[in-house]
Design a protein around this motif. Sequence first.
Motif, short mmCIF file in Angstrom:
data_model
loop_
_atom_site.label_atom_id
_atom_site.label_comp_id
_atom_site.label_asym_id
_atom_site.label_seq_id
_atom_site.Cartn_x
_atom_site.Cartn_y
_atom_site.Cartn_z
N PRO A 67 0.60 -1.27 -0.15
CA PRO A 67 0.40 0.02 0.36
C PRO A 67 1.15 1.55 0.06
O PRO A 67 2.11 1.48 0.57
CB PRO A 67 -0.26 0.07 1.88
N ALA A 68 0.25 2.70 -0.56
CA ALA A 68 1.46 3.61 -0.50
C ALA A 68 2.14 3.94 0.89
O ALA A 68 1.62 3.49 1.77
CB ALA A 68 0.30 4.74 -0.93
N GLY A 69 2.89 4.71 0.90
CA GLY A 69 3.18 4.63 2.22
C GLY A 69 4.79 3.78 2.47
O GLY A 69 5.41 3.84 3.87
N LYS A 70 4.26 2.55 2.03
CA LYS A 70 4.94 1.01 2.53
C LYS A 70 5.80 0.61 1.89
O LYS A 70 5.63 1.44 0.57
CB LYS A 70 3.59 0.40 3.45
N LYS A 71 7.23 0.28 2.20
CA LYS A 71 8.00 -0.55 1.51
C LYS A 71 8.21 -1.75 1.74
O LYS A 71 7.57 -2.61 2.87
CB LYS A 71 9.17 -0.04 2.10
N VAL A 72 8.32 -3.22 0.65
CA VAL A 72 8.92 -4.36 1.00
C VAL A 72 9.93 -4.77 1.97
O VAL A 72 10.76 -4.16 1.50
CB VAL A 72 8.30 -5.23 -0.21
N LEU A 73 9.85 -5.89 3.15
CA LEU A 73 10.54 -5.86 3.81
C LEU A 73 11.19 -7.32 3.37
O LEU A 73 12.00 -7.87 3.67
CB LEU A 73 10.59 -6.39 5.23
N GLY A 74 10.32 -7.73 2.72
CA GLY A 74 11.02 -9.92 2.15
C GLY A 74 9.36 -10.13 1.41
O GLY A 74 8.44 -8.71 0.97
N GLY A 75 9.22 -11.01 0.81
CA GLY A 75 8.45 -11.94 -0.01
C GLY A 75 8.74 -13.01 -0.57
O GLY A 75 9.99 -13.76 -0.12
N GLY A 76 7.90 -13.25 -0.81
CA GLY A 76 7.64 -14.78 -1.57
C GLY A 76 6.84 -15.42 -2.26
O GLY A 76 5.75 -14.16 -2.65
N ALA A 77 6.60 -16.23 -3.08
CA ALA A 77 6.15 -16.61 -4.75
C ALA A 77 6.04 -18.28 -5.16
O ALA A 77 6.75 -18.97 -3.81
CB ALA A 77 6.53 -16.17 -5.36
N GLU A 78 4.59 -18.57 -5.10
CA GLU A 78 4.51 -20.22 -5.25
C GLU A 78 3.95 -20.43 -7.19
O GLU A 78 2.63 -19.96 -7.31
CB GLU A 78 3.42 -20.49 -4.35
N ALA A 79 4.57 -21.66 -7.89
CA ALA A 79 4.66 -21.99 -8.67
C ALA A 79 3.46 -23.38 -8.47
O ALA A 79 4.28 -24.24 -7.89
CB ALA A 79 5.27 -22.15 -9.66
N ARG A 80 2.55 -23.06 -8.74
CA ARG A 80 1.42 -24.34 -8.68
C ARG A 80 1.47 -25.48 -9.97
O ARG A 80 1.11 -24.85 -10.82
CB ARG A 80 -0.29 -23.78 -7.73
N GLY A 81 1.31 -26.31 -9.73
CA GLY A 81 0.38 -26.89 -11.06
C GLY A 81 2.13 -28.53 -10.92
O GLY A 81 2.97 -28.47 -10.30
N ASN A 82 1.47 -29.62 -11.09
CA ASN A 82 1.86 -31.03 -10.95
C ASN A 82 3.77 -30.56 -12.02
O ASN A 82 4.38 -31.29 -11.28
CB ASN A 82 1.74 -31.63 -12.09
N ASP A 83 3.76 -29.62 -12.45
CA ASP A 83 5.10 -30.27 -13.30
C ASP A 83 5.67 -28.21 -13.35
O ASP A 83 6.49 -27.60 -13.71
CB ASP A 83 5.23 -29.96 -14.62
N ALA A 84 4.81 -27.77 -12.46
CA ALA A 84 5.68 -25.78 -11.62
C ALA A 84 6.89 -26.11 -11.38
O ALA A 84 7.58 -27.06 -10.67
CB ALA A 84 4.66 -25.13 -11.10
N ILE A 85 7.53 -25.18 -11.78
CA ILE A 85 8.40 -24.76 -11.70
C ILE A 85 8.99 -23.34 -11.45
O ILE A 85 8.84 -22.13 -11.77
CB ILE A 85 9.60 -24.59 -12.53
N LEU A 86 9.69 -22.54 -10.10
CA LEU A 86 8.76 -21.50 -9.13
C LEU A 86 10.61 -20.74 -9.68
O LEU A 86 11.82 -21.56 -9.51
CB LEU A 86 9.38 -20.61 -7.90
N VAL A 87 10.66 -19.79 -11.21
CA VAL A 87 11.62 -19.23 -11.63
C VAL A 87 12.85 -18.12 -10.56
O VAL A 87 13.30 -18.13 -10.98
CB VAL A 87 11.59 -18.79 -12.88
N GLY A 88 11.49 -17.23 -10.08
CA GLY A 88 12.33 -16.05 -10.03
C GLY A 88 11.12 -15.84 -8.66
O GLY A 88 9.66 -15.87 -8.45
N SER A 89 12.25 -15.09 -7.80
CA SER A 89 10.80 -14.58 -6.45
C SER A 89 11.75 -13.30 -6.04
O SER A 89 13.29 -13.49 -5.01
CB SER A 89 10.50 -15.19 -5.16
#
Length: 79
Positions: free
Chosen positions: A25-47
Amino acid sequence: MPGYQLVSLPNENVPNFQRRTVYCPAGKKVLGGGAEARGNDAILVGSFPTDDGTGWTGLGRQTTTDTVAISVFAICADA
């Protein structure tokens, strides 16, 4: 942490290697995070954080289809 907030971008199918980004939201900065790739053959390439520090980006791919389901999460706090 003042103004702590978890924001997320719900799971959505997108073309392989398409970036999905969730922003703080406006006025805030990111401290950390993550992502998820879903599916039988899914690969998370970047986060990783956005260059300006206001969000988080995730991308992935499937090995057997042209689309992948990606969810993205960001931990935000007051700037």
